[in-house]
Design a protein around this motif. Sequence first.
Motif, PDB file in Angstrom:
ATOM      1  N   HIS A  25       0.835  -1.207   0.000  1.00  0.00           N
ATOM      2  CA  HIS A  25       0.000   0.000   0.000  1.00  0.00           C
ATOM      3  C   HIS A  25       0.869   1.257   0.000  1.00  0.00           C
ATOM      4  N   ASP A  26       0.317   2.317  -0.588  1.00  0.00           N
ATOM      5  CA  ASP A  26       1.029   3.583  -0.722  1.00  0.00           C
ATOM      6  C   ASP A  26       0.825   4.422   0.530  1.00  0.00           C
ATOM      7  N   LEU A  27       1.760   4.307   1.452  1.00  0.00           N
ATOM      8  CA  LEU A  27       1.707   5.100   2.681  1.00  0.00           C
ATOM      9  C   LEU A  27       3.115   5.320   3.223  1.00  0.00           C
ATOM     10  N   LYS A  28       3.221   6.242   4.160  1.00  0.00           N
ATOM     11  CA  LYS A  28       4.503   6.542   4.806  1.00  0.00           C
ATOM     12  C   LYS A  28       4.589   5.770   6.116  1.00  0.00           C
ATOM     13  N   THR A  29       5.737   5.205   6.423  1.00  0.00           N
ATOM     14  CA  THR A  29       5.912   4.473   7.682  1.00  0.00           C
ATOM     15  C   THR A  29       7.053   5.079   8.493  1.00  0.00           C
ATOM     16  N   ILE A  30       6.896   5.038   9.808  1.00  0.00           N
ATOM     17  CA  ILE A  30       7.926   5.534  10.728  1.00  0.00           C
ATOM     18  C   ILE A  30       8.113   4.512  11.832  1.00  0.00           C
ATOM     19  N   CYS A  31       9.324   4.064  12.029  1.00  0.00           N
ATOM     20  CA  CYS A  31       9.633   3.118  13.104  1.00  0.00           C
ATOM     21  C   CYS A  31      10.044   3.912  14.338  1.00  0.00           C
ATOM     22  N   GLY A  32       9.227   3.838  15.385  1.00  0.00           N
ATOM     23  CA  GLY A  32       9.536   4.599  16.585  1.00  0.00           C
ATOM     24  C   GLY A  32       8.428   4.491  17.609  1.00  0.00           C
ATOM     25  N   ASN A  33       8.643   5.090  18.766  1.00  0.00           N
ATOM     26  CA  ASN A  33       7.673   5.087  19.856  1.00  0.00           C
ATOM     27  C   ASN A  33       6.628   6.166  19.616  1.00  0.00           C
ATOM     28  N   ALA A  34       5.357   5.759  19.606  1.00  0.00           N
ATOM     29  CA  ALA A  34       4.269   6.677  19.274  1.00  0.00           C
ATOM     30  C   ALA A  34       4.097   7.802  20.302  1.00  0.00           C
ATOM     31  N   CYS A  35       4.645   7.634  21.484  1.00  0.00           N
ATOM     32  CA  CYS A  35       4.510   8.652  22.537  1.00  0.00           C
ATOM     33  C   CYS A  35       5.602   9.717  22.475  1.00  0.00           C
ATOM     34  N   TYR A  36       6.686   9.429  21.776  1.00  0.00           N
ATOM     35  CA  TYR A  36       7.821  10.343  21.775  1.00  0.00           C
ATOM     36  C   TYR A  36       7.550  11.549  20.869  1.00  0.00           C
ATOM     37  N   PRO A  37       7.764  12.762  21.371  1.00  0.00           N
ATOM     38  CA  PRO A  37       7.574  13.964  20.543  1.00  0.00           C
ATOM     39  C   PRO A  37       8.390  13.925  19.249  1.00  0.00           C
ATOM     40  N   LYS A  38       9.601  13.383  19.329  1.00  0.00           N
ATOM     41  CA  LYS A  38      10.457  13.319  18.143  1.00  0.00           C
ATOM     42  C   LYS A  38       9.806  12.468  17.048  1.00  0.00           C
ATOM     43  N   THR A  39       9.198  11.330  17.455  1.00  0.00           N
ATOM     44  CA  THR A  39       8.516  10.455  16.486  1.00  0.00           C
ATOM     45  C   THR A  39       7.313  11.161  15.874  1.00  0.00           C
ATOM     46  N   LEU A  40       6.539  11.856  16.712  1.00  0.00           N
ATOM     47  CA  LEU A  40       5.358  12.565  16.228  1.00  0.00           C
ATOM     48  C   LEU A  40       5.736  13.727  15.316  1.00  0.00           C
ATOM     49  N   GLU A  41       6.828  14.410  15.630  1.00  0.00           N
ATOM     50  CA  GLU A  41       7.304  15.488  14.771  1.00  0.00           C
ATOM     51  C   GLU A  41       7.779  14.939  13.430  1.00  0.00           C
ATOM     52  N   GLN A  42       8.406  13.767  13.483  1.00  0.00           N
ATOM     53  CA  GLN A  42       8.852  13.113  12.240  1.00  0.00           C
ATOM     54  C   GLN A  42       7.647  12.764  11.359  1.00  0.00           C
ATOM     55  N   ALA A  43       6.532  12.457  12.000  1.00  0.00           N
ATOM     56  CA  ALA A  43       5.300  12.143  11.269  1.00  0.00           C
ATOM     57  C   ALA A  43       4.559  13.408  10.844  1.00  0.00           C
ATOM     58  N   GLU A  44       5.125  14.567  11.153  1.00  0.00           N
ATOM     59  CA  GLU A  44       4.521  15.872  10.828  1.00  0.00           C
ATOM     60  C   GLU A  44       3.105  15.963  11.383  1.00  0.00           C
ATOM     61  N   ILE A  45       3.023  15.680  12.688  1.00  0.00           N
ATOM     62  CA  ILE A  45       1.719  15.609  13.338  1.00  0.00           C
ATOM     63  C   ILE A  45       0.984  16.947  13.296  1.00  0.00           C
ATOM     64  N   GLU A  46       1.725  18.045  13.214  1.00  0.00           N
ATOM     65  CA  GLU A  46       1.088  19.362  13.163  1.00  0.00           C
ATOM     66  C   GLU A  46       0.303  19.567  11.863  1.00  0.00           C
ATOM     67  N   LYS A  47       0.591  18.739  10.840  1.00  0.00           N
ATOM     68  CA  LYS A  47      -0.145  18.815   9.578  1.00  0.00           C
ATOM     69  C   LYS A  47      -1.283  17.802   9.500  1.00  0.00           C
ATOM     70  N   ALA A  48      -1.378  16.934  10.498  1.00  0.00           N
ATOM     71  CA  ALA A  48      -2.371  15.857  10.468  1.00  0.00           C
ATOM     72  C   ALA A  48      -3.764  16.370  10.813  1.00  0.00           C
ATOM     73  N   ASP A  49      -4.749  15.925  10.041  1.00  0.00           N
ATOM     74  CA  ASP A  49      -6.144  16.230  10.369  1.00  0.00           C
ATOM     75  C   ASP A  49      -6.667  15.270  11.434  1.00  0.00           C
TER      76      ASP A  49
END
Length: 453
Positions: free
Chosen positions: A42-66
Motif C-alpha cells: 500500500h502507498d503510505l509513509k511508515t515511521i519506526c519509533g515510539n508513538a509517545c515520543y515527541p520526536k517520532t510525532l514530529e517526524q510524522a509531521e503531526i502538526e499537519k495531520a487532520d
Amino acid sequence: MNIVILGAGQVGSELSAILASDHDVTLIDLKQEKLQKISDHHDLKTICGNACYPKTLEQAEIEKADLAIAMTQYDEVNMVACQMIKHISKKTKTMARIRATQYLGGKGSEIFEAGDYTIDVVISPENLITDFIKRIIEVPGANKVLDFGNGQASMVSVKAKGGLITGHKISELKNIIPNVDVRVAAINRNENLIIPKGEDTINKGDEVFFISAKKDIKKVISTIYQYDKGYKNIMIAGGGRIGRRLANSLESKYRVKIIEADKDRCIYLNEKLENSLILHGDSSDSELLEEENIDNMDLFCALTNNDEANVMSSLLAKKLGAKKIVSLVNKQNYLDLIKENEEVDITIAPTDIAIGVVLKNLSKKELVTAHSLKRGQAEAIEIIAKSSQNPDNIVGKDIGDISTPEGTVIAAISNNKNIKIAHHDLKIEENDHLIVFLSDSSKFEEVERRLTK
C-alpha cells in the motif's frame, strides 16, 4: 485528509490499508517488519519509533495531520500519545482504542471529559462486542444485527436453511409475509457479495442481508431460517473483560456458565457476578464440557483473547452438541479455517467493529453510523440527505432515478416518524436518513460524495 495511525497491529494495519487509497496515511510502530509488510502492498509513509515520543510525532509531521488514530495494544500508550499530539497540535482530531472498562465508567470517564487526556473519540471494542452479541441473542437465528434509524430499523444477516423462502425467488417474500415490507440488500454466496433483484433465488447456505422495521425482524427471519425458539442456557469460554461484561448483562434473564482457566480470575468473577456459575478449567477439555451438559447449551460463546483456543473450543463444543456457536476470531487464517469447516455459526472480528467506529467519525457530519463487514470489504452506512444547488443533488428525486456506484443499494429511508423500505418510486426528502449497503468498501467515499453533495 492527512491521517496518522499509531500501531501496526491487526486493526492498525487493516485500517491503514483501507484508508491509504483515498488519504495521505502515515503509520507508526516500534517493529520495522510490521511496517514493511504493509508498505509493500500500500502507498503510505511508515515511521519506526515510539508513538509517545515527541520526536517520532514530529517526524510524522503531526502538526499537519487532520486526524490521529491511536491503536497500539496498550491503553496507556494510546492515552499518552493523544495527549502529546494535542500538546503539539490542538487542531488534530484524536481517536484512541481503550480496552479497560475501568477507564470508561464512573470517575474514569471524567478524565476524558475534563480534557486531562484529550481524546476526541474513544473506541471501546469490548463494549461494542458485548453489545453485538447481546443483539444476536435477542434475535434468535440472526448472525448479525445492525441497528439504524435511531433503532427503528435493523439490517440482519441470516444463513438460509429450512425457511419458506429458501429455494424461491426474492420477489416471493411479499406473498409469504404480505403485511411486512422488507428489502434483501445483499446475498453472500460462496464469499461473493451479490446485490440481488427480485428474480434472484435464495439458495440454501446463502448468507442473506435484509432490512426491515425492527418489529418485523423475527417474522422475516422465519422465512429464511428454520426459526430458533430462543436461548436459555448459555456457556461462555473465557472470563476476561468481554466474557465478564457479557455474563453480567445476561445473567438476570438466562442461565449462564463461564469457563475460565485462571484460578484467581475465577475468584474475581465469583465476587463480581451474582447468578452466573463460574467453572475453573480448560474450555477445550471435552470431559469438562460433557460434565457441564454442553449438549443442553443453546449458545456457546468462545471469547478468550486467544484465537486458537476460541477455534478449538468452538469446534469441540459443536461436536459435543452445543446448538449454536459464537467465536471471537482476529486472524484471517483462522477465519478461513472456520469457513471451510462450517461448524461455527457466527464469527466476530473485533477489527470490523473498530474500523466501523473510525469510519463513522472520519467522514462528514451527514454520516450517522457505519458498520464494517467482511473484514472491511463491505459497509453498511446511514447517511443524511441534504439539499443543495448541485444539479446532481438527490433531494426531491425518486430512488430509481439516483445513480450510485455498482454494488451499492439504498435499502431503506428513515425519518423522525417511521422507516420506509426503499422502492424505485420512493422520493427522498430533506434530512431523510438513507440506509445504504456497499458490497465494495472502496466505493465508500464516492457513495458519500454522490449522496451528500
